[in-house]
Design an enzyme around this catalytic site. Structure first.
Site, short mmCIF file in Angstrom:
data_model
loop_
_atom_site.label_atom_id
_atom_site.label_comp_id
_atom_site.label_asym_id
_atom_site.label_seq_id
_atom_site.Cartn_x
_atom_site.Cartn_y
_atom_site.Cartn_z
N TRP A 357 -25.98 25.18 -6.38
CA TRP A 357 -25.37 23.75 -6.82
C TRP A 357 -25.76 22.62 -5.85
O TRP A 357 -25.55 21.55 -5.90
CB TRP A 357 -23.94 23.71 -7.28
CG TRP A 357 -22.94 24.05 -5.83
CD1 TRP A 357 -22.88 25.24 -5.08
CD2 TRP A 357 -22.17 23.16 -5.37
NE1 TRP A 357 -21.94 25.06 -4.21
CE2 TRP A 357 -21.53 23.81 -4.20
CE3 TRP A 357 -21.99 21.82 -5.67
CZ2 TRP A 357 -20.54 22.92 -3.49
CZ3 TRP A 357 -20.89 21.03 -4.79
CH2 TRP A 357 -20.23 21.70 -3.79
N ASP A 358 -26.35 23.12 -4.75
CA ASP A 358 -26.52 22.06 -3.55
C ASP A 358 -27.76 20.81 -4.09
O ASP A 358 -27.62 19.97 -3.83
CB ASP A 358 -27.28 22.65 -2.48
CG ASP A 358 -26.46 24.12 -1.93
OD1 ASP A 358 -25.58 24.57 -2.67
OD2 ASP A 358 -26.78 24.46 -0.74
N GLU A 488 -15.04 28.23 0.21
CA GLU A 488 -14.90 29.61 -0.01
C GLU A 488 -14.30 30.52 0.79
O GLU A 488 -14.34 31.79 0.61
CB GLU A 488 -16.67 29.95 0.13
CG GLU A 488 -17.48 29.31 -1.02
CD GLU A 488 -18.90 29.57 -0.80
OE1 GLU A 488 -19.76 29.49 -1.93
OE2 GLU A 488 -19.56 29.99 0.29
N LYS A 601 -13.40 25.82 4.57
CA LYS A 601 -14.92 26.00 5.16
C LYS A 601 -15.61 24.55 5.18
O LYS A 601 -16.36 24.06 5.68
CB LYS A 601 -15.67 26.91 4.32
CG LYS A 601 -17.19 27.08 4.66
CD LYS A 601 -17.80 28.22 3.61
CE LYS A 601 -19.15 28.48 4.04
NZ LYS A 601 -19.73 29.39 3.10
N GLN A 602 -15.52 23.72 3.94
CA GLN A 602 -16.17 22.55 3.65
C GLN A 602 -15.18 21.76 2.69
O GLN A 602 -14.24 22.11 2.24
CB GLN A 602 -17.48 22.92 2.90
CG GLN A 602 -17.27 23.23 1.44
CD GLN A 602 -18.81 23.94 1.14
OE1 GLN A 602 -19.23 24.99 1.45
NE2 GLN A 602 -19.29 23.26 0.08
#
Length: 769
Positions: A357-358, A488, A601-602
């Site tokens: 999906w990046d 994640e 994580k992000q």
């Protein structure tokens, strides 16, 4: 973080050879041209630590992934990009002693990636175990002008001896992937042919049946004069080479120019590729290395003309953004809608080289503004053409009636991710596909795409969301259970705010597009409706009911959106309180410990606030940013850029600048200790976003570009170029002014700092800041 490479605005420079950093350097100095690419391995033999890698776009292998805990719906394989035939090899023997830097005393060493002209140059002086001192220079390109070609100029000079030298240029197809199960090899030989000054080796992948013909041709000169030398072909299974033996005097310089080609059965008839490769080699060899190098410089000049970013006063920041833009342009050119962008591009094997999906969330914005419209359109068409597979993927998980779940990881549309918490649960990727369609249309104005392709995808995605939610009698709301958000470091959670938010947005956008297409082309809409069995009245009513009654986790006390239900039950430790020895968590902590921690994580909630910022007031964005950023470890390469953009929007320029440096120099400085596996290509598009959307403040509002620029204290000025609806704009930002120039034949309407302005044809607009 390491600061191993020299800071230079147009070059990445390694001075001195440190074997410990060799795999990092191999990644950073990688070359590509959209069709083929590879790591910066040495041409001559090297017995030290290395990750050999050459790759051909679109060629992959379905490595079996079924294991003892296989469940219904679980992918049957993990697709991976294949390490292809090594075309760069030039073995060197000096009076019978092999040149190998791992066995030499290296007196000096310099490696340079010239980003302006698109070549890799290496110089070294070394002494062998028996005392032979040599001086070597190599220059290598992956040609943009001939995107199935590469070329090398390799020069060697004996400094303190004379005698026999043997050069063996080769094509080696006996290669492996680092992550191959049981060291399996994925290629089998089809045929080979050699001649006095080259040869062709044709290989076929097991299972998938891709064929690639890799050929070489060379010429030799001594002190600049052509040398005609008898050579002896060398062949073995999956290998062709040519041994060139010659006597050389002390101080003489021998130069071997090697031309190579990779022709794939994706683009050529397999039974004709041997002959076609020979013809191709004759053509590029006839050009000569200097002409190919000049063509390369000219091709890169055209690219930089459209997408260079200039930062004045901060060489490290300048180097960082150019490196990111350079790698993106090497990875994807948009000429082929069968190709996409792997997270590592042509720089390594990690993540299988597949599509994530990046692409939609990060890469599409970059290509929208820096390349012809067809490039981003081809990225969307890649997904449209795989819609049938996305519907099949959803069926495997029990969905029906044309619901589509796009894969988390794919080569051909089939889900091939081999971790259950990602395969089954990280379903927010569907939302990124829809958002890319929205982003493309609002940027280009190409609403015809919606009628031709986009609406069909949007309905299939909305059908998925409508079946994935369930009604909670207790809450009297729709909920989404058992998901993994962008963070994640949380798996199998209920009501991830971002996932719920983007699901509702998708259904709302689908309803808007239905109305647009019906109004613009009713006949096309009716054809689509019947073709896909869309029950408009009942299905849209269900969409509206979900939109109205979706549950979103929220904390009234903190006035923030909760990442998921019960997030605040975690012990709320902050990243600043983590010992440095615990970082990165993914390498130091058990997975159980990570899952029970509050660490992120992000961007997760913040990803949603970035996408849909117009739906939230600035105080809401600030409260959520101030809460979640201190809990974010940024162990995803996709994280710093989003935080930089939001920090800039909030006026926190210093934090925005620090996150920009982290995203732009992530690989150059090896922030996360993982660059040796390859560069983080897709996140590099996020670096571009952090400059143009962050410091440039660029958005699309009411069908026009809008800029709210600001500069970090470290920068004297910033300028960047963006293409928008047929016009190329150059935006120059200084401490005192904003200057916008355009090449458009028609006046362009813009918003700058909230005020609407017009830039006249081939003129500039100068605004006081």
């Amino acid at each position: 973080m390491k600061q191993y490479f020299k800071v230079d605005e147009w070059r990445i420079i390694e001075e001195g050879f440190n074997p410990h950093f060799n795999k990092v350097a191999e990644s950073v100095f990688s070359l590509g041209n959209g069709r083929m690419g590879g790591r910066a391995n040495f041409e001559e033999a090297y017995s030290g630590e290395t990750l050999q890698g050459n790759y051909v776009a679109g060629v992959y292998y379905p490595d079996k992934t079924r294991v003892g805990w296989w469940k219904n719906g679980y992918p049957e394989y993990f697709a991976k990009v294949l390490n292809a035939a090594n075309w760069i090899g030039i073995d060197v023997s000096l009076n019978g002693e092999q040149l190998d830097l791992a066995k030499c005393k290296v007196l000096n060493f310099r490696r340079e990636l010239n980003m302006k002209d698109g070549y890799l140059k290496r110089n070294f002086r070394a002494v062998t175990a028996t005392g032979k001192e040599v001086e070597v220079e190599s220059i290598r390109i992956n040609s943009l002008a001939d995107d199935e070609a590469g070329a090398i100029s390799y020069s060697i000079k004996p400094v303190n001896f004379g005698g026999y030298i043997k050069l063996t240029p080769s094509i080696d197809g006996d290669v492996v992937n680092k992550d191959a199960n049981y060291d399996e090899k994925f290629w089998e030989e089809v045929s080979k042919h050699t001649w006095n000054d080259g040869g062709v080796l044709q290989m076929r992948t097991k299972k998938t049946g891709f064929e690639v013909a890799t050929g070489m041709k060379y010429h030799v000169s001594v002190d600049g004069e052509p040398e005609h030398i008898e050579a002896e072909p060398v062949t073995r299974e999956k290998y062709i080479g040519t041994e060139i033996r010659m006597e050389i005097k002390q101080g003489q310089r021998v130069t071997l120019c090697k031309y190579a080609a990779n022709l794939s059965s994706q683009n050529h008839p397999a039974d004709e590729m041997m002959g076609l490769t020979q013809e191709f080699l004759e053509r590029i060899c006839h050009k000569g290395f200097d002409a190919m190098l000049a063509e390369q410089a000219a091709a890169w000049a055209e690219k930089w003309k459209q997408n260079d970013i200039i930062i004045e006063g901060d060489a490290a920041a300048q180097q960082g953004i150019r490196f990111n833009i350079f790698q993106l342009n090497q990875t994807y050119t948009g000429e082929d809608d069968r190709l996409n962008i792997g997270p590592k591009g042509f720089t390594g094997e990690k993540y299988g080289g597949s599509t994530y999906w990046d692409t939609e969330a990060y890469c599409v914005p970059f290509y929208l503004a820096t390349a012809p419209q067809k490039v981003s359109r081809n990225l969307l068409l890649y997904r449209y053409k795989q819609l049938g597979k996305a519907i099949e993927n959803a069926k495997l998980l029990g969905f029906k009636d044309g619901a589509a779940l796009y894969p988390m990881v794919t080569m051909d549309g089939t889900e091939c991710h081999n971790e259950w918490e990602i395969t089954f649960e990280e379903i927010h990727r569907n939302g990124a596909i829809a958002f890319a369609i929205f982003n493309y249309v609002r940027y280009t104005g190409d609403e015809q795409y919606l009628a031709d392709y986009g609406l069909e995808v949007l309905i299939a995605i909305s059908r998925f969301w409508a079946q994935r939610v369930n009604w909670s009698a207790q809450r009297q709301k729709y909920v989404m259970l058992g998901v993994t958000g962008p963070n994640e470091y949380e798996n199998n959670v209920n009501n991830n705010w971002y996932t719920n938010t983007i699901a509702v947005w998708c259904m709302r956008y689908t309803l808007d597009v239905i109305a647009k297409v019906k109004s613009a082309d009713l006949a096309k809409y009716i054809e689509l409706k019947y073709r896909i069995g869309f029950k408009e009245e009942t299905e849209t009513a269900h969409f509206r009911d979900i939109i109205e009654k979706m549950y979103y986790p929220y904390d009234d006390n903190l006035q923030i959106y909760l990442q998921q239900d019960n997030y605040l039950d975690k012990e709320q430790t902050l990243v600043k309180d983590l010992p440095a020895s615990d970082r990165p968590l993914v390498q130091k902590w058990s997975w159980d410990r990570i899952l029970r921690s509050p660490f992120i994580k992000q961007a997760d909630v913040l990803q949603g606030l970035y996408f849909f910022e117009d739906e939230y007031d600035i105080d809401t964005i600030r409260r959520n940013y101030d809460f979640y950023e201190p809990r974010t470890v940024h162990e995803s390469s996709l994280s710093p850029c989003v935080h930089s953009i939001i920090a800039a929007k909030l006026g926190d320029i210093e934090r925005a600048y620090q996150f920009y440096l982290r995203t732009s120099r992530l690989d150059i400085d090896d922030y996360n200790n993982d660059t040796e596996d390859g560069c983080h290509i897709t996140s590099m598009a996020g670096t571009w976003m952090s400059v143009v959307e962050g410091f440039g403040g660029m958005r699309v509002k009411d069908g026009m570009l809008s800029f709210d620029p600001m500069l970090p204290a470290e920068w004297k000025a910033l300028s960047f170029k963006v293409g928008f609806r047929g016009a190329l704009l150059n935006v120059e930002i200084s401490k005192q002014s904003v200057v916008i120039k355009t090449d458009s034949e028609e006046p362009i309407r813009l918003k700058v700092n909230g005020a609407q302005v017009s830039v006249s044809s081939e003129a500039s607009l100068d605004l006081e800041r």
